[in-house]
Design a protein around this motif. Structure first.
Motif, short mmCIF file in Angstrom:
data_model
loop_
_atom_site.label_atom_id
_atom_site.label_comp_id
_atom_site.label_asym_id
_atom_site.label_seq_id
_atom_site.Cartn_x
_atom_site.Cartn_y
_atom_site.Cartn_z
N ASP A 13 -4.23 7.40 -6.05
CA ASP A 13 -3.86 6.39 -7.05
C ASP A 13 -2.47 5.82 -6.79
O ASP A 13 -1.53 6.56 -6.49
CB ASP A 13 -3.80 7.01 -8.46
CG ASP A 13 -5.15 7.50 -8.97
OD1 ASP A 13 -6.18 7.08 -8.43
OD2 ASP A 13 -5.15 8.29 -9.94
N THR A 41 -6.99 2.86 -6.12
CA THR A 41 -7.33 4.19 -5.63
C THR A 41 -8.09 4.09 -4.31
O THR A 41 -7.96 4.94 -3.44
CB THR A 41 -8.17 4.94 -6.69
OG1 THR A 41 -7.46 4.93 -7.92
CG2 THR A 41 -8.48 6.37 -6.28
N SER A 46 -11.95 11.49 -3.60
CA SER A 46 -11.67 10.86 -4.88
C SER A 46 -12.56 11.44 -5.98
O SER A 46 -12.10 11.66 -7.10
CB SER A 46 -11.85 9.34 -4.79
OG SER A 46 -13.20 9.00 -4.51
N ARG A 106 3.42 7.45 -10.89
CA ARG A 106 2.08 7.53 -11.49
C ARG A 106 2.13 8.09 -12.92
O ARG A 106 1.09 8.22 -13.56
CB ARG A 106 1.17 8.42 -10.65
CG ARG A 106 0.84 7.85 -9.28
CD ARG A 106 -0.19 8.72 -8.56
NE ARG A 106 0.32 10.05 -8.28
CZ ARG A 106 -0.16 11.17 -8.83
NH1 ARG A 106 -1.17 11.12 -9.68
NH2 ARG A 106 0.36 12.33 -8.52
N ASN A 147 -5.68 3.91 1.37
CA ASN A 147 -5.37 4.93 0.36
C ASN A 147 -5.39 6.32 0.96
O ASN A 147 -4.55 7.16 0.65
CB ASN A 147 -6.39 4.86 -0.79
CG ASN A 147 -6.40 3.50 -1.45
OD1 ASN A 147 -6.98 2.55 -0.91
ND2 ASN A 147 -5.73 3.38 -2.58
#
Lengths: 489, 480
Positions: free
Chosen positions: A212, A176, A314, A201, A434
């Protein structure tokens, strides 16, 4: 040590094809190894002996009948415990899901099974993949197989440690903000964070949905490409999975480093990086140059904003993703007498989640709250756009970027647990990838004086995995360094 | 009550409509109403860890239909957002809805009100998922039924353009009719496939500034909505007149007491922490796609209403009643093919409707051709209107052929002038009191005399002619 354990996935596949080895022999060797070493390493949360042995026998039967499901049929693996496995407890290393048995497989697990690959067991992680050391697991500490007094990194610490300890031919992790690449670097193995959307995912218990991505951890580069090939591809069950046809990740493997333009981003070698890591990665760049690559100096002025933006985005997504763990339908429920639904929520969540998870839920809830949304979440999304744009410009000048994975090598267990901010700082080099949704591969590029692995990452543009594998494979051949270079338990 | 006339109410409605797609909005579970609890759910709609939503394309198509049918602009790009709150019927602890970029915006529809045709603005229409249902059991406690989790909904938000309970009900009926015509929902209030929240505030007439509004929930019939509005209006006016403040809050309407009660105040309101759902990419609609959806929408109530008024000569009021349900309009149109007397047909149909259809009806239980025949006979003077009612009863109950029935039962209207003239003069000569009353200015006496005439013709006399003969004879008497 059993020789089977030293064989790559690629080699095992060849031997299985020639019937010089059986899946049952491979599986027995690994189960024995786990039995012998995992008491010290602590990579596994659960071991799936009976299922693995049965799956191995089934595979051997298919091979005997001349009907293998794929070239990798019969190869065992291990799976991070935030990836759902049907009928097998999937805990996310949290008290909250201690007894959670999903009635479905993650798509990656289905894909592995469709290739004849099966799981030896589930691997430890930081609770809900939040952390950089695997110390946030509610169940156990995982030790770095290169030095048992040190952390293996995180959050896929169990995955990296299991590969480094030769307890599995390969492992699946999730990344992540660096959770595959940083433990791969700390444990001296190869880890790939694919382009967002390359791997489904579905069935990965979400931490931050827009960041992710599942990826493989292996002992060498070629194995990594083979495993990614097996798990990648569009999934109708994941609306964010790419419809682009997957390229052949091994297609460019042998093309070498010559003529590659390798970007060296100034900001990734600035303040805060340890000398040993810096010289290790710059040394690797020099190896590329000698192999015929061109080194290009590039710049990412906004790197310093990537970390705060990452923690806002996040945590915001996590606060929403983890809200479903409320003690009502599944998972942990408080044993305290509760008269109303609010105290059922409050007590179940207070008791079921660990400290770091609670910290991020609070951070994310705050960032999304009315009155703060614009200042935090919205601003973080703007940073995201800026970072993307900076990467776009960089990739006009070079094919891949070389960078450190973390500012330091693996540190001592307990060394940073009391200082979450310092811990967050360790993610500085991994989170931009990410945020931009681009791929990066982490591979060992040297060792410290005390023999600890130093990792580097190669960062590419969207869907450039084949190119990254080519560059990484070229380095592996030029330097002679791979996951098998380092001593293990 | 003197004071209340100084105020006006300002109403905006939020209507939730369940779309009748075969499967749910984000998974393949069925959406059938009334299935055994938790038999139509799966890991996705139950929000199990690791599962992901994938948008059902039909939901977008249906919502766009609703938008086009209500004159909305359709967004070429729209997105889905998470509305975060904890409740046991919401498995993910967030509802996937749309926040700042809804699918449809800036629409309107027309209603018939006391002041004539009135245009009501539609702020937006967005898609979202329904929550589950909590079932309270005395022994087992609170149980959760997830069948409804993930059933697709559209939320239609009106502008605060409504000024009375009648307006609100007219708007709802019109909206319901439009949605029924597009075929995207059953709109059954009793099954919850059409639900309405009322936002209401009051202000002094002639002022522009809105008062503080309350939101009323749990309104599941047109009658309750009207009653709740009247009650809440009075409650707010009383509060202001008493020098109190109206508090912004959510109120629940209790049909038993006819009153509204506080559910939660603004201070206790949730901060929903909306943010774009990272699991779902944006919804992109090309002009071609929008036009394709547009072409699949059948002729809508207003279009038909216009046709009935301009071509068939119906009044707007009558036309509105007929278009309120697609099946009534279809019946009317089918019947209209069989007679030129469309106005008479409409009158007959409207007067028979209360007997013909109930709230759950999905068709008019009669043969449209036979129904039209009755209108035709009435229009041609073959029967009079009281006979027409009698014949319709037979048509409806036993599919009787109207002409045959009338002939066999000797119900044909008497148009023979001699017979009618005689009936009129007999009625006059036999009822001197009625005549003198009529001459003295009592108009009711005329009706009594007509009754006498009808009696003499066995209820079959042509009323128009009878009236003429009666009037002629009476004016002759007066002149004498």
């Amino acid at each position: 040590m059993n020789d089977i354990l030293k064989l790559s996935v690629c080699r095992l596949s060849e031997l299985l094809g020639k019937k010089e080895i059986s899946s049952s022999e491979i599986t027995a060797a690994y189960l024995e190894r786990i039995n012998k070493t995992d008491g010290k390493v602590g990579a596994f949360l659960s071991i799936n002996k009976d299922n693995a042995e049965k799956a191995a026998a089934d595979s051997d039967k298919r091979r005997a009948d001349g009907k293998p499901l794929s070239a990798l049929d019969g190869i065992p693996c291990a799976v991070k415990d935030n990836i759902c496995t049907k009928g097998v407890t999937t805990t996310c290393a949290s008290v909250m899901l201690k007894n959670f048995v999903p009635p479905y497989n993650a798509t990656v697990v289905d894909k592995l099974e469709n290739s004849g690959i099966f799981s030896l067991g589930k691997l430890n992680l930081d609770e809900f993949a939040m952390g950089s050391t695997t110390e946030n697991s509610a169940f156990k500490i995982t030790h770095n197989p290169r030095d048992l007094s040190r952390i293996p990194g995180g959050s896929s610490g169990g995955s990296a440690a299991a590969v480094a300890a030769l307890e599995t031919p390969f492992a699946l992790g999730s990344d992540t903000g660096g959770s595959i690449r940083q433990p791969a670097a700390f444990c001296g193995v190869v880890g790939m964070k694919p382009t967002y959307g390359t791997v489904s995912r579905y069935g990965l218990v979400a931490f931050a949905s827009s960041l992710d991505q599942i990826g493989p951890l292996t002992s060498d580069v070629k194995d990594n490409a083979l495993v990614l090939q097996a798990i990648a591809g569009h999934d109708p069950k994941d609306a964010t999975s790419s419809k682009k046809a997957c390229s052949d990740f091994t297609s460019m493997l042998e093309e070498g480093a010559a003529k590659l333009r390798i970007g060296v981003p100034t900001e990734f070698f600035g303040d805060g990086i340890s000398e040993e890591v810096k010289s290790g990665v710059l040394g690797a760049a020099e190896i590329y140059r000698r192999a015929g690559a061109e080194l290009v100096e590039v710049s990412m002025p906004s790197l310093k904003y990537a970390l705060p933006a990452y923690y806002v985005i996040s945590s915001a997504e996590a606060s929403s993703n983890l809200a479903r763990f409320d003690g009502v339908r599944y998972g942990y429920r408080t044993s305290k007498q509760t008269d109303d639904i609010d105290s059922l929520y409050l007590n179940s969540r207070s008791e079921g989640f660990g400290k770091e998870v609670k910290r991020r839920i609070m951070l994310g809830t705050f960032a999304l709250s009315s009155g703060y949304y614009d200042a935090y979440y919205k601003k973080a999304l703007k940073v995201r756009t800026v970072i993307l744009e900076e990467f776009r410009k960089i990739f006009e000048k070079c094919d891949v970027i070389i960078a450190p994975v973390a500012p330091s090598v693996a540190y001592k267990i307990g060394e940073k647990t009391e200082n979450p901010l310092e811990m967050y700082m360790g993610d500085i080099y991994t989170v931009p990838v990410n945020i931009a949704g681009i791929p990066a591969i982490s591979l060992p590029c040297g060792k410290t004086k005390s023999g600890l692995p130093i990792g580097m990452q190669l960062i590419g543009n969207h869907f450039s995995e084949a190119l990254l594998y080519r560059a990484a494979y070229a380095f592996e051949r030029e330097s002679g360094i791979s996951g098998r270079t380092f001593a293990t338990v | 009550m003197k004071m209340i006339k100084d105020y006006e109410m300002v109403i905006g409605l939020e209507v939730h409509v369940e779309l009748k797609t075969k499967t749910k909005i984000f998974c393949n579970c069925k959406t059938d109403f009334g299935a055994a609890p938790n038999t139509q759910c799966c890991p996705v709609c139950m929000g199990m860890p690791g599962t992901l939503p994938v948008l059902n394309k039909k939901v977008v198509e249906y919502a766009v239909k609703a938008g086009l049918a209500t004159n909305c602009q359709i967004a070429s790009f729209s997105k889905q957002d998470r509305k975060n709150y904890f409740y046991p019927d919401l498995p993910k602890a967030y509802q996937i809805s749309q926040y700042d970029l809804p699918l449809c915006e800036h629409g309107w529809l027309d209603i018939e009100s006391d002041e004539g045709t009135k245009r009501v603005g539609i702020t937006r229409i967005h898609i979202e998922e329904d929550a589950g249902k909590l079932v309270h059991d005395d022994e087992l406690g609170t149980l959760i039924d997830c069948n409804r989790c993930g059933v697709p909904l559209i939320e239609i938000v009106s502008e605060p353009d409504l000024r009375s309970a009648e307006d609100a009900v007219a708007y709802l009926k019109k909206l319901r009719a439009i949605i029924l015509y597009t075929g995207i929902s059953d709109c059954k209030m009793n099954e919850g496939s059409l639900r309405c929240d009322v936002n209401l505030s009051v202000r002094k007439k002639g002022t522009d500034k809105f008062g503080t509004r309350t939101e009323m929930k749990n309104l599941n019939s047109f009658a309750f909505i009207a009653k709740a509005i009247e009650y809440e209006y009075k409650r707010q006016v009383d509060a202001i007149e008493a020098g109190e403040e109206v508090i912004q809050e959510t109120r629940r309407y209790d049909p038993t007491s006819g009153k509204t009660y506080q559910m939660r105040s603004k201070e206790n309101a949730n901060d929903y922490r909306y943010f774009p759902d990272p699991d779902l990419p944006g919804i992109v609609l090309s002009n071609d796609r929008i036009n394709e959806i547009k072409s699949s929408i059948p002729s809508l109530p207003d279009e038909r209403k216009y046709q009935y008024v301009s071509e068939y000569g119906l009044s707007p009021y009558d036309a509105e009643i007929i278009v309120s349900e697609l099946f009534i309009a279809s019946f009317f149109e089918e019947a209209a093919k069989h007679t030129g007397h469309r106005k008479i047909l409409a009158n007959l149909l409207i007067s028979e409707l209360p007997r013909l259809v109930s709230q759950d009806s999905e068709c008019v239980p009669a043969d449209p051709a036979l129904f039209a025949e009755v209108a035709e006979m009435l229009g041609e003077g073959d029967i009079n209107s009281s006979t027409a009612k009698k014949v319709l009863k037979e048509v409806i109950s036993s599919n009787a052929d109207p002409r045959k029935y009338v002939t066999e039962n000797g119900l044909m209207q008497i148009n023979d002038d001699d017979i009618l003239k005689k009936a009129a003069s007999d009625a006059i000569s036999e009822n001197p009191k009625m005549v003198s009353d009529y001459i003295a200015g009592k108009s009711a006496a005329f009706k009594s005399l007509m009754g006498q005439c009808m009696q003499k013709t066995g209820g079959k006399g042509n009323p128009v002619k009878l009236t003429a003969f009666l009037e002629k004879e009476l004016s002759d008497i007066r002149r004498e």
